[in-house]
Design an enzyme around this catalytic site. Sequence first.
Site, PDB file in Angstrom:
ATOM      1  N   SER A  97       0.881  -1.174   0.000  1.00 44.03           N
ATOM      2  CA  SER A  97       0.000   0.000   0.000  1.00 44.03           C
ATOM      3  C   SER A  97       0.915   1.219   0.000  1.00 44.03           C
ATOM      4  CB  SER A  97      -0.894  -0.004   1.240  1.00 44.03           C
ATOM      5  OG  SER A  97      -1.600  -1.213   1.328  1.00 44.03           O
ATOM      6  N   LYS A 172      -6.637   1.919  -2.905  1.00 43.66           N
ATOM      7  CA  LYS A 172      -6.338   1.191  -1.669  1.00 43.66           C
ATOM      8  C   LYS A 172      -6.361   2.129  -0.452  1.00 43.66           C
ATOM      9  CE  LYS A 172      -4.833  -1.616   1.400  1.00 43.66           C
ATOM     10  NZ  LYS A 172      -5.641  -2.684   1.965  1.00 43.66           N
ATOM     11  N   LYS A 241      -0.350   4.931   8.157  1.00 47.57           N
ATOM     12  CA  LYS A 241       0.321   5.308   6.898  1.00 47.57           C
ATOM     13  C   LYS A 241      -0.700   5.445   5.768  1.00 47.57           C
ATOM     14  CE  LYS A 241       1.246   1.976   4.427  1.00 47.57           C
ATOM     15  NZ  LYS A 241       1.639   0.713   3.786  1.00 47.57           N
TER      16      LYS A 241
HETATM   17  P1  NAD Z   1       4.937  -6.711   7.357  1.00 49.59           P
HETATM   18  O1  NAD Z   1       5.593  -5.665   8.156  1.00 49.59           O
HETATM   19  O2  NAD Z   1       4.378  -7.934   8.043  1.00 49.59           O
HETATM   20  O3  NAD Z   1       5.934  -7.233   6.199  1.00 49.59           O
HETATM   21  C1  NAD Z   1       6.813  -6.401   5.502  1.00 49.59           C
HETATM   22  C2  NAD Z   1       8.062  -7.203   5.189  1.00 49.59           C
HETATM   23  O4  NAD Z   1       8.961  -6.365   4.454  1.00 49.59           O
HETATM   24  C3  NAD Z   1       8.826  -7.662   6.442  1.00 49.59           C
HETATM   25  O5  NAD Z   1       9.062  -9.057   6.388  1.00 49.59           O
HETATM   26  C4  NAD Z   1      10.114  -6.852   6.408  1.00 49.59           C
HETATM   27  O6  NAD Z   1      11.229  -7.527   6.959  1.00 49.59           O
HETATM   28  C5  NAD Z   1      10.269  -6.629   4.920  1.00 49.59           C
HETATM   29  N1  NAD Z   1      11.142  -5.510   4.600  1.00 49.59           N
HETATM   30  C6  NAD Z   1      11.206  -4.291   5.195  1.00 49.59           C
HETATM   31  N2  NAD Z   1      12.157  -3.531   4.606  1.00 49.59           N
HETATM   32  C7  NAD Z   1      12.697  -4.287   3.624  1.00 49.59           C
HETATM   33  C8  NAD Z   1      13.734  -4.060   2.662  1.00 49.59           C
HETATM   34  N3  NAD Z   1      14.389  -2.905   2.596  1.00 49.59           N
HETATM   35  N4  NAD Z   1      14.028  -5.067   1.801  1.00 49.59           N
HETATM   36  C9  NAD Z   1      13.382  -6.260   1.874  1.00 49.59           C
HETATM   37  N5  NAD Z   1      12.399  -6.535   2.756  1.00 49.59           N
HETATM   38  C10 NAD Z   1      12.063  -5.548   3.623  1.00 49.59           C
HETATM   39  O7  NAD Z   1       3.795  -5.997   6.526  1.00 49.59           O
HETATM   40  P2  NAD Z   1       2.483  -6.659   5.902  1.00 49.59           P
HETATM   41  O8  NAD Z   1       1.402  -6.593   6.900  1.00 49.59           O
HETATM   42  O9  NAD Z   1       2.821  -7.940   5.234  1.00 49.59           O
HETATM   43  O10 NAD Z   1       2.158  -5.561   4.791  1.00 49.59           O
HETATM   44  C11 NAD Z   1       2.896  -5.437   3.572  1.00 49.59           C
HETATM   45  C12 NAD Z   1       2.219  -4.369   2.738  1.00 49.59           C
HETATM   46  O11 NAD Z   1       0.882  -4.772   2.428  1.00 49.59           O
HETATM   47  C13 NAD Z   1       2.112  -3.018   3.453  1.00 49.59           C
HETATM   48  O12 NAD Z   1       2.293  -1.995   2.522  1.00 49.59           O
HETATM   49  C14 NAD Z   1       0.702  -3.039   4.025  1.00 49.59           C
HETATM   50  O13 NAD Z   1       0.202  -1.735   4.227  1.00 49.59           O
HETATM   51  C15 NAD Z   1      -0.035  -3.829   2.970  1.00 49.59           C
HETATM   52  N6  NAD Z   1      -1.206  -4.574   3.428  1.00 49.59           N
HETATM   53  C16 NAD Z   1      -1.193  -5.289   4.597  1.00 49.59           C
HETATM   54  C17 NAD Z   1      -2.333  -6.013   4.977  1.00 49.59           C
HETATM   55  C18 NAD Z   1      -2.392  -6.830   6.260  1.00 49.59           C
HETATM   56  O14 NAD Z   1      -3.474  -7.265   6.638  1.00 49.59           O
HETATM   57  N7  NAD Z   1      -1.289  -7.096   6.928  1.00 49.59           N
HETATM   58  C19 NAD Z   1      -3.465  -5.999   4.163  1.00 49.59           C
HETATM   59  C20 NAD Z   1      -3.430  -5.281   2.968  1.00 49.59           C
HETATM   60  C21 NAD Z   1      -2.299  -4.578   2.609  1.00 49.59           C
END
Ligand code: NAD
Length: 301
Positions: A97, A172, A241
């Site tokens: 997102s 989104k 965010k």
């Molecule tokens: P999360 O924090 O669980 O996962 C993010 C991952 O990115 C982590 O494993 C982290 O180690 C990795 N990361 C961070 N910096 C990095 C880098 N420089 N290089 C490589 N990897 C890196 O987040 P999430 O909940 O999985 O969400 C991911 C995205 O999807 C976000 O943008 C979030 O807003 C969106 N989203 C989340 C949900 C939800 O329910 N969790 C639903 C819809 C959308």
Amino acid sequence: MKPKLGLIGLGNIGEPMCRQLIKGGYEVSVYDVGSEAVAQLEDTAAEPAASPKALASVADVVLLSLPNSAVVEEVVLGEDGLLESLSAGKVVIDTSSSKPSSTRTISERLAEAGIDMLDAPVSGGVIKAREGTLAVMVGGRREVFERCSPILRAFGGQIFFVGDHGAGHLAKALNNLLSATTLASAAEAVILAERAGLSPDLFVEVINASNGRSYSTEVKFPKYILDRSFDDGFATALMSKDLKIALEAAAEIDFPMLIGSTVAQVWQAAVAQGNGAKSHTQIYAFLEDVTGSRDAETKAP
Ligand code: NAD
């Protein structure tokens, strides 16, 4: 032949997304800064890469599931980033997102090297990610969208093409503005109801039979809030965010965000109070605190 995929970011959404892609018959190279995140996929055929650059040298299409636009920019344009080794004709799909303005900038930079980009953020949380039925809202060139649709279908349920670069990310952010609004607003109503002597469980049942209902009251309250498990897997900081992104998009076109700005402040206050890493359904506990409604003895955490 199926394209080779790369996936960067193996968190709450990226990890189950990876499993769906592998189930869909794709070869997937993976990268995450956290070694534990990569280790979670040891039982699969996912192939760990040493850096985004290394991953880009073996993938035709690279998917991203990262926390925010700053990280996406670093991974795509930074040192050892994708741009250093992606060749013309390849595609980057950002399922994070992210900020539409950043997405437009990144897509322009990639286009200069003949690389296409789609923004394809998802909705449905960890539950739908595990089922492979996420809603996907896509921005970019339609021809690229059509070419990449089979990949999106591996983890998507309903898939929408909504416009040019950044349009998916805008959709989104606005969806989550609504989601954050219904959750915080319902929390306020339920906390007040309880303070006034109603049973919160019964009151949520009443709402769900009435016109105040929403996904927040129908799914999140019964699953994560009323039992105080708060284990939904979507962090408060990520929701905050998304609200900032919605407000920025409004500011870009001088759109008065009367209700959304107040909602965004509620979530920002929750983050400011140290709740950013907690699950977003804990906004309920935050609002209990703020309104002096928490009985610390009986209502941990
Ligand atoms: P999360 O924090 O669980 O996962 C993010 C991952 O990115 C982590 O494993 C982290 O180690 C990795 N990361 C961070 N910096 C990095 C880098 N420089 N290089 C490589 N990897 C890196 O987040 P999430 O909940 O999985 O969400 C991911 C995205 O999807 C976000 O943008 C979030 O807003 C969106 N989203 C989340 C949900 C939800 O329910 N969790 C639903 C819809 C959308």
